[in-house]
Scaffold this motif. Sequence first.
Motif, mmCIF file in Angstrom:
data_model
loop_
_atom_site.group_PDB
_atom_site.id
_atom_site.type_symbol
_atom_site.label_atom_id
_atom_site.label_comp_id
_atom_site.label_asym_id
_atom_site.label_seq_id
_atom_site.Cartn_x
_atom_site.Cartn_y
_atom_site.Cartn_z
ATOM 1 N N LEU A 397 0.831 -1.201 0.000
ATOM 2 C CA LEU A 397 0.000 0.000 0.000
ATOM 3 C C LEU A 397 0.866 1.252 0.000
ATOM 4 C CD1 LEU A 397 -2.758 1.402 0.238
ATOM 5 C CD2 LEU A 397 -2.574 1.158 2.730
ATOM 6 N N MET A 398 1.906 1.261 0.842
ATOM 7 C CA MET A 398 2.767 2.441 0.921
ATOM 8 C C MET A 398 3.664 2.563 -0.313
ATOM 9 S SD MET A 398 1.658 3.923 3.468
ATOM 10 C CE MET A 398 2.782 5.296 3.248
ATOM 11 N N VAL A 399 4.058 1.435 -0.903
ATOM 12 C CA VAL A 399 4.834 1.494 -2.148
ATOM 13 C C VAL A 399 4.006 2.155 -3.245
ATOM 14 C CG1 VAL A 399 5.865 0.106 -3.995
ATOM 15 C CG2 VAL A 399 6.335 -0.449 -1.611
ATOM 16 N N GLY A 400 2.767 1.691 -3.408
ATOM 17 C CA GLY A 400 1.892 2.280 -4.411
ATOM 18 C C GLY A 400 1.600 3.744 -4.118
ATOM 19 N N ALA A 401 1.385 4.064 -2.823
ATOM 20 C CA ALA A 401 1.107 5.452 -2.456
ATOM 21 C C ALA A 401 2.296 6.350 -2.765
ATOM 22 C CB ALA A 401 0.752 5.537 -0.972
ATOM 23 N N ALA A 402 3.513 5.852 -2.520
ATOM 24 C CA ALA A 402 4.712 6.659 -2.789
ATOM 25 C C ALA A 402 4.862 6.939 -4.277
ATOM 26 C CB ALA A 402 5.943 5.938 -2.253
ATOM 27 N N LEU A 403 4.642 5.916 -5.111
ATOM 28 C CA LEU A 403 4.770 6.123 -6.557
ATOM 29 C C LEU A 403 3.691 7.068 -7.089
ATOM 30 C CD1 LEU A 403 5.663 2.497 -7.718
ATOM 31 C CD2 LEU A 403 7.186 4.474 -7.551
ATOM 32 N N LEU A 404 2.460 6.895 -6.602
ATOM 33 C CA LEU A 404 1.390 7.789 -7.035
ATOM 34 C C LEU A 404 1.640 9.216 -6.567
ATOM 35 C CD1 LEU A 404 -1.808 5.597 -6.452
ATOM 36 C CD2 LEU A 404 -0.830 6.325 -8.642
ATOM 37 N N LEU A 405 2.145 9.357 -5.339
ATOM 38 C CA LEU A 405 2.441 10.691 -4.823
ATOM 39 C C LEU A 405 3.536 11.365 -5.643
ATOM 40 C CD1 LEU A 405 1.955 12.813 -2.629
ATOM 41 C CD2 LEU A 405 3.653 11.635 -1.211
ATOM 42 N N ALA A 406 4.571 10.580 -5.998
ATOM 43 C CA ALA A 406 5.658 11.136 -6.801
ATOM 44 C C ALA A 406 5.161 11.546 -8.183
ATOM 45 C CB ALA A 406 6.780 10.111 -6.923
ATOM 46 N N LEU A 407 4.325 10.694 -8.804
ATOM 47 C CA LEU A 407 3.795 11.006 -10.130
ATOM 48 C C LEU A 407 2.899 12.238 -10.081
ATOM 49 C CD1 LEU A 407 3.569 10.154 -13.097
ATOM 50 C CD2 LEU A 407 1.647 8.675 -12.445
ATOM 51 N N ALA A 408 1.997 12.277 -9.090
ATOM 52 C CA ALA A 408 1.085 13.416 -8.977
ATOM 53 C C ALA A 408 1.848 14.704 -8.680
ATOM 54 C CB ALA A 408 0.064 13.148 -7.877
ATOM 55 N N ALA A 409 2.854 14.601 -7.784
ATOM 56 C CA ALA A 409 3.618 15.798 -7.423
ATOM 57 C C ALA A 409 4.409 16.328 -8.617
ATOM 58 C CB ALA A 409 4.547 15.486 -6.257
ATOM 59 N N SER A 410 5.012 15.419 -9.371
ATOM 60 C CA SER A 410 5.819 15.859 -10.523
ATOM 61 C C SER A 410 4.940 16.488 -11.609
ATOM 62 C CB SER A 410 6.610 14.682 -11.089
ATOM 63 O OG SER A 410 5.733 13.668 -11.562
ATOM 64 N N ILE A 411 3.772 15.876 -11.868
ATOM 65 C CA ILE A 411 2.865 16.450 -12.872
ATOM 66 C C ILE A 411 2.348 17.805 -12.410
ATOM 67 C CG2 ILE A 411 0.619 16.153 -13.971
ATOM 68 C CD1 ILE A 411 1.205 13.180 -14.165
ATOM 69 N N ALA A 412 2.010 17.899 -11.106
ATOM 70 C CA ALA A 412 1.566 19.187 -10.575
ATOM 71 C C ALA A 412 2.669 20.236 -10.699
ATOM 72 C CB ALA A 412 1.143 19.032 -9.114
ATOM 73 N N ALA A 413 3.920 19.791 -10.474
ATOM 74 C CA ALA A 413 5.044 20.718 -10.590
ATOM 75 C C ALA A 413 5.295 21.114 -12.041
ATOM 76 C CB ALA A 413 6.300 20.093 -9.994
ATOM 77 N N GLY A 414 4.909 20.263 -12.990
ATOM 78 C CA GLY A 414 5.179 20.543 -14.393
ATOM 79 C C GLY A 414 4.091 21.300 -15.111
ATOM 80 N N ILE A 415 2.918 21.433 -14.481
ATOM 81 C CA ILE A 415 1.795 22.092 -15.165
ATOM 82 C C ILE A 415 2.121 23.551 -15.474
ATOM 83 C CG2 ILE A 415 -0.562 22.931 -14.843
ATOM 84 C CD1 ILE A 415 -1.231 20.303 -13.498
ATOM 85 N N TYR A 416 2.595 24.280 -14.467
ATOM 86 C CA TYR A 416 2.861 25.703 -14.711
ATOM 87 C C TYR A 416 3.989 25.918 -15.721
ATOM 88 C CZ TYR A 416 4.552 30.445 -14.075
ATOM 89 O OH TYR A 416 4.989 31.724 -14.314
ATOM 90 N N PRO A 417 5.144 25.251 -15.606
ATOM 91 C CA PRO A 417 6.192 25.458 -16.621
ATOM 92 C C PRO A 417 5.726 25.113 -18.034
ATOM 93 C CG PRO A 417 7.124 24.413 -14.688
ATOM 94 C CD PRO A 417 5.661 24.408 -14.502
ATOM 95 N N ALA A 418 4.969 23.995 -18.174
ATOM 96 C CA ALA A 418 4.490 23.611 -19.507
ATOM 97 C C ALA A 418 3.513 24.645 -20.050
ATOM 98 C CB ALA A 418 3.831 22.230 -19.441
ATOM 99 N N TRP A 419 2.606 25.109 -19.196
ATOM 100 C CA TRP A 419 1.644 26.127 -19.631
ATOM 101 C C TRP A 419 2.366 27.419 -20.008
ATOM 102 C CZ3 TRP A 419 0.507 30.907 -17.466
ATOM 103 C CH2 TRP A 419 -0.630 31.559 -17.969
ATOM 104 N N ARG A 420 3.402 27.746 -19.228
ATOM 105 C CA ARG A 420 4.134 28.994 -19.470
ATOM 106 C C ARG A 420 4.800 28.985 -20.848
ATOM 107 N NH1 ARG A 420 7.577 32.340 -16.292
ATOM 108 N NH2 ARG A 420 8.426 33.948 -17.695
ATOM 109 N N VAL A 421 5.454 27.895 -21.207
ATOM 110 C CA VAL A 421 6.214 27.893 -22.460
ATOM 111 C C VAL A 421 5.312 27.778 -23.679
ATOM 112 C CG1 VAL A 421 8.332 27.035 -21.406
ATOM 113 C CG2 VAL A 421 6.651 25.408 -22.276
#
Length: 433
Positions: A397-421
């Motif tokens: 459960l925690m392995v899956g949660a960590a991977l999902l958290l990393a994926l969600a966090a990275s996509i959230a972090a990439g939304i503004y830079p991608a939109w900006r360019v």
Amino acid sequence: MFIYNLRLAWLSVRRNPILSVLMVGAIAIGIGVSTTTLTVYHLMSGNPIPDKSNQLYAVQLDSRSKEATSTDPPTQLNYRDAMALMHAHRATRQTADYITSLVVHPPRVEQKPFYAVARVALSDFFPMFEVPFQYGSPWEKADDESGAQVAVLSHDLNQKLFGGANSVGKSLQLGDRTFRIVGVLAPWSPTPKFYDLENNHFGDTEDLFIPFGLTVPMQLQSSGNTNCYGSAGDGTFTGFLNSECNWIQFWVELPTQADRDSYMQFLNSYVQEQKRVGRFPRPLDNRLQNVTEWLNFNHVVSDDSRALVALALLFLGVCMLNTIGLILAKFLRRSPEIGLRRALGARRSVLFRQYLVEVGIIGVAGGLGGLLLAWLGLWGVRNLISDGARIAHLDWLMVGAALLLALAASIAAGIYPAWRVIRMAPAAYLKVQ
């Protein structure tokens, strides 16, 4: 289309390896720290018996003297009250129990005698708490009060004494008495150890179990917490049993709300009767707390643990802010390329999806790195604190949660830079090109 975007993303990651490593590292550190603290919190705050947590109740009677300062009743009962409740048989199931120490004489002569922790309990203990058996079964109800010398071994003790073989029916010497083994548990280690929060919230399961009826004939002393309100007796074991010393945990199983209400009424009536003979001088304050309420009442999960989780998530947020800056710097360096592709007809939505796939790859890589750091962090927890192995291991459960958290966090972090360019006008870059 997704495979094409994946290929472009991989080529972009390889084109700037140092920047990519920095982004992966920032995510990995944030995920590692947050996963370590979340895992410990998850295991500490989990429901150890979800199927019955709202049917099992710890019994509290306020038998303290008037001078007691705490506003809460004791968490244990004395012997007289435990026996009175036990003989009343008002619950579907019930158990009075405590821990004691016994000397085990191994059947093999090459093994030396050793002390083992035994739980003295009623036979209802096993079906109440859904204790799994590998061999045999609990002792009979008649053995609870008759003083029958029977025992149930834990999985680990049976492994130590009999190499894991079926030992049901064999004899085992405990102290100066010979016991007959009637059952062997399968591996069982509820976390937290909800049925006994007096001694160690995350301790190991006891080595063996014996009937409560052996308390008097063997004069078994409690090895757990004992709190006395007034005199501890006249120095004899009988005097101690008749004293106001609390050392016995008492649990009842009440399947319905009506059963609970009826049992609470019985407790109140019992205490009122005892008040008439001079006991229970304090105002009526009897309590029945189910497993979840009992864990909260005993502060199994401390405020410090919750604060650490909040700090870890804040640290993850800081790591994500750094990642946003790195992603933005990387995308802005590719502005001429983006302008050219836009001029050739590439739609903004297509470019936006491509860049989100790229940050998704970085997020997954950061999540895997974070899992490695979390494993190292939990290894440290296991070696630094007692019983760390119970609350410091990764489950799926925690392995899956960590991977999902990393994926969600990275996509959230990439939304503004991608939109900006993709919002930048391509004309200026075409003139440069």
